[in-house]
Enzyme design. Structure first.
Site, PDB file in Angstrom:
ATOM      1  N   GLN A 202     -20.254  20.748 -50.715  1.00 51.60           N
ATOM      2  CA  GLN A 202     -20.615  20.009 -51.932  1.00 51.60           C
ATOM      3  C   GLN A 202     -19.436  19.300 -52.580  1.00 51.60           C
ATOM      4  OE1 GLN A 202     -23.693  19.504 -52.875  1.00 51.60           O
ATOM      5  NE2 GLN A 202     -24.783  21.069 -51.706  1.00 51.60           N
ATOM      6  N   LYS A 225     -24.535  15.461 -45.935  1.00 48.05           N
ATOM      7  CA  LYS A 225     -24.405  15.375 -47.396  1.00 48.05           C
ATOM      8  C   LYS A 225     -23.461  14.237 -47.799  1.00 48.05           C
ATOM      9  CE  LYS A 225     -25.215  20.318 -47.888  1.00 48.05           C
ATOM     10  NZ  LYS A 225     -26.541  20.622 -48.447  1.00 48.05           N
ATOM     11  N   CYS A 363     -30.730  28.780 -51.665  1.00 43.93           N
ATOM     12  CA  CYS A 363     -29.942  29.560 -50.685  1.00 43.93           C
ATOM     13  C   CYS A 363     -28.774  30.268 -51.367  1.00 43.93           C
ATOM     14  CB  CYS A 363     -29.425  28.702 -49.535  1.00 43.93           C
ATOM     15  SG  CYS A 363     -30.725  27.982 -48.560  1.00 43.93           S
TER      16      CYS A 363
HETATM   17  N1  PMP Z   1     -22.532  25.559 -48.475  1.00 42.42           N
HETATM   18  C1  PMP Z   1     -23.001  24.875 -49.516  1.00 42.42           C
HETATM   19  C2  PMP Z   1     -22.294  24.952 -50.828  1.00 42.42           C
HETATM   20  C3  PMP Z   1     -24.135  24.082 -49.372  1.00 42.42           C
HETATM   21  O1  PMP Z   1     -24.613  23.410 -50.407  1.00 42.42           O
HETATM   22  C4  PMP Z   1     -24.785  24.024 -48.107  1.00 42.42           C
HETATM   23  C5  PMP Z   1     -26.034  23.197 -47.911  1.00 42.42           C
HETATM   24  N2  PMP Z   1     -26.987  23.343 -48.905  1.00 42.42           N
HETATM   25  C6  PMP Z   1     -24.239  24.767 -47.061  1.00 42.42           C
HETATM   26  C7  PMP Z   1     -23.115  25.511 -47.276  1.00 42.42           C
HETATM   27  C8  PMP Z   1     -24.858  24.762 -45.702  1.00 42.42           C
HETATM   28  O2  PMP Z   1     -24.767  23.492 -45.121  1.00 42.42           O
HETATM   29  P1  PMP Z   1     -25.578  23.144 -43.806  1.00 42.42           P
HETATM   30  O3  PMP Z   1     -26.982  23.588 -44.039  1.00 42.42           O
HETATM   31  O4  PMP Z   1     -25.436  21.655 -43.710  1.00 42.42           O
HETATM   32  O5  PMP Z   1     -24.923  23.855 -42.685  1.00 42.42           O
END
Ligand code: PMP
Length: 404
Positions: A202, A225, A363
Site C-alpha cells: 500500500q 495496486k 484481510c
Molecule cells: N499487504 C497489504 C498491506 C495489502 O493491502 C495486500 C493486498 N490487499 C497484501 C499485502 C496482499 O497483496 P496481494 O494479494 O497482491 O499478494
C-alpha cells in the site's frame, strides 16, 4: 496540478455506467484500474512476440527477454535498489512474503526464536510467519497500536530480545491508511542486527519509495495496486542476504547445473525464479511504472493527499459516521462505520448508485479485533479520483442515513 480529465480518459474502465449510474471506483486499495497503455502492452506481447524468456535462440525470444529484463531495471529504479540482482519477480506481495518466510525464515528461525509483526498486518504478513514459527517451535510477537491506529514505538522496543530473528511490518495499512514510521523501526532493529521486511503493497502506489534510504532488508509489493496487471509482484532484498538464502521453488531457470546426484543453483536474481515466469504481466508492469513516473509520484501523492483531506472533512461533518484510523500520517485510504448501518448493507446501497467501495475485514481480522469490530466500510482513492466523486459518495451516504 494533474490533468484529471486526461488521466481519466487513460483508464477505459472508468467510462461506463454501473447499475444505471456513472461508475465511481473507490476500491483502489484492493486493486487499481489499468490505463490503456498497460492493456496495450499485454496485447502487444501476445500478438507480437509471445515467447519464453532467457533460453530461446530466436528473435521473438530475444525480444521477450529484453522486455522482461527491462521491467527488472524499471523496478530497480522505481524503488531505488542498488542493482537488478536485488529484484526478484514474484506473483505478488503474498508470494514474496512466503518466499522470505520459507527461505530466510526456514534457514534462520530456530526453536524458541521470535518474529515481530504489528497489529495492523494484512493476513499475508501474519500467516506465513505463523506457519514457519509453528514448524520451528518459534513465536510471533505483535507490536501494539494506539486508538488512532499508530504503532506504539516504545512498546515495540520492549518486544526486541536476543531471540528476535526478523521484523516484518507493513509500510502503509490497507485498512487504516496509517503510514508507519518504518525508518525508525528499521534503525532500531539494525542496532541488534535484526533484518526488517517492509510490506509495501500500500505504499508503492502512493508515494516515492527509496529502499536504500529506508535501509530495509526486504521490500515487497504487488503490480496490480500500481496500475499494473494482476499475478505479478516484487521481492526486493539486499544482495548480501539474498546470496545467503536457499532457493524457494526448485525447477528450470533457477539452476546452474543439474545431475541426479547434485544440483547447483543459478546466480541472483534467477535463483529465486523457478519455472516460466509471468512474462506478459511482467512486461506490462514496466508500462505501468513508466505511466506513474510520467505523472510523477510527488504529483500523485499531492493529489491523493488533497482527496484524503477533502473526504475526511466531509466525513467529519456526518454525525453518525466514525472514521476508523486517525493517524497523523495517512495515505488516501479511509475506513469508516455508520451508526446503525452494517458496512455490508452500506456497500450494497452505494453499489446500487454505481459507487464501488470495499466492506468487510479487509484481510486484517486481528486488527478488527483490536478495534472490537467485525469490519468497516472503506473508500480508497487513486490518481483518477475526483472531489466530485467524493461529493457524490457523501451525498449518497446522507440519503442512506436519512432512510434508516
Ligand atoms: N499487504 C497489504 C498491506 C495489502 O493491502 C495486500 C493486498 N490487499 C497484501 C499485502 C496482499 O497483496 P496481494 O494479494 O497482491 O499478494
Amino acid at each position: 496540478m494533474l490533468d484529471l480529465e486526461k488521466i481519466r480518459k487513460d483508464f477505459p474502465i472508468l467510462n461506463q455506467e454501473v447499475n444505471g449510474f456513472p461508475l465511481i471506483y473507490l476500491d483502489n486499495a484492493a486493486t487499481s484500474q489499468k490505463p490503456q497503455v498497460v492493456i496495450d502492452a499485454l496485447t502487444d506481447y501476445y500478438k507480437g512476440y509471445n515467447s519464453n524468456v532467457h533460453r530461446g535462440a530466436h528473435t521473438l525470444a530475444d525480444r521477450a527477454t529484453g522486455k522482461f529484463e527491462a521491467t527488472r531495471t524499471a523496478v530497480k529504479e522505481f524503488i531505488n535498489a542498488s542493482s537488478t540482482e536485488e529484484v526478484i519477480l514474484t506473483k505478488g506481495t503474498t508470494e514474496a512474503i512466503n518466499l522470505v518466510a520459507n527461505t530466510y525464515g526456514r534457514q534462520n528461525i530456530k526453536e524458541g526464536d521470535e518474529v515481530i509483526i504489528s497489529t495492523m498486518e494484512h493476513h499475508s504478513n501474519i500467516v506465513p510467519w505463523q506457519m514457519i514459527c509453528e514448524e520451528k517451535g518459534a513465536k510471533v510477537k505483535v507490536m501494539p497500536i494506539n486508538d488512532d491506529g499508530e504503532i506504539i514505538f516504545e512498546e515495540f522496543q520492549k518486544l526486541i530480545t536476543p531471540k528476535t530473528k526478523l521484523i516484518s511490518v507493513v509500510h502503509v495499512s490497507n485498512v487504516l491508511g496509517t503510514i508507519n514510521e518504518v525508518e525508525k523501526i528499521i534503525e532500531e532493529a539494525h542496532k541488534y542486527n535484526i533484518p526488517v521486511l517492509i510490506d509495501g503493497a500500500q505504499s508503492s502506489p502512493h508515494f516515492n519509495v527509496d529502499v536504500q534510504k529506508m535501509d530495509c532488508d526486504f521490500y515487497v509489493f504487488s503490480s496490480h495496486k500500481v496500475y499494473g496487471p494482476t499475478g505479478m509482484g516484487v521481492l526486493y532484498g539486499k544482495k548480501a542476504i539474498l546470496e545467503e538464502m536457499p532457493p524457494f521453488l526448485g525447477g528450470g531457470e533457477m539452476i546452474k547445473e543439474v545431475t541426479f546426484e547434485k544440483t547447483t543453483f543459478n546466480a541472483l536474481p534467477f535463483k529465486f525464479e523457478a519455472g516460466t515466469p509471468n512474462i506478459g504481466d511482467t512486461i506490462a508492469l514496466k508500462t505501468a511504472l513508466d505511466y506513474v513516473n510520467e505523472i510523477g509520484k510527488d504529483n500523485i501523492a499531492k493529489h491523493e493527499e488533497d482527496l484524503l483531506e477533502y473526504c475526511t472533512a466531509a466525513f467529519q461533518g456526518i454525525k453518525r459516521l466514525k472514521i476508523i484510523g486517525t493517524a497523523k500520517k495517512k495515505v488516501s485510504v479511509i475506513s469508516f462505520l455508520i451508526d446503525g448501518i452494517h458496512p455490508f448493507d452500506l456497500g450494497m446501497m452505494l453499489d446500487a448508485k454505481g459507487i464501488a467501495i470495499r466492506t468487510g475485514h479487509h484481510c486484517a481480522q486481528p486488527l478488527m479485533n483490536r478495534f472490537g469490530i467485525d469490519g468497516t466500510a472503506r473508500a480508497s482513492f487513486a490518481i483518477y479520483n475526483t472531489k466530485e466523486e467524493i461529493d457524490q459518495m457523501v451525498e449518497s451516504i446522507h440519503k442512506i442515513i436519512a432512510r434508516f
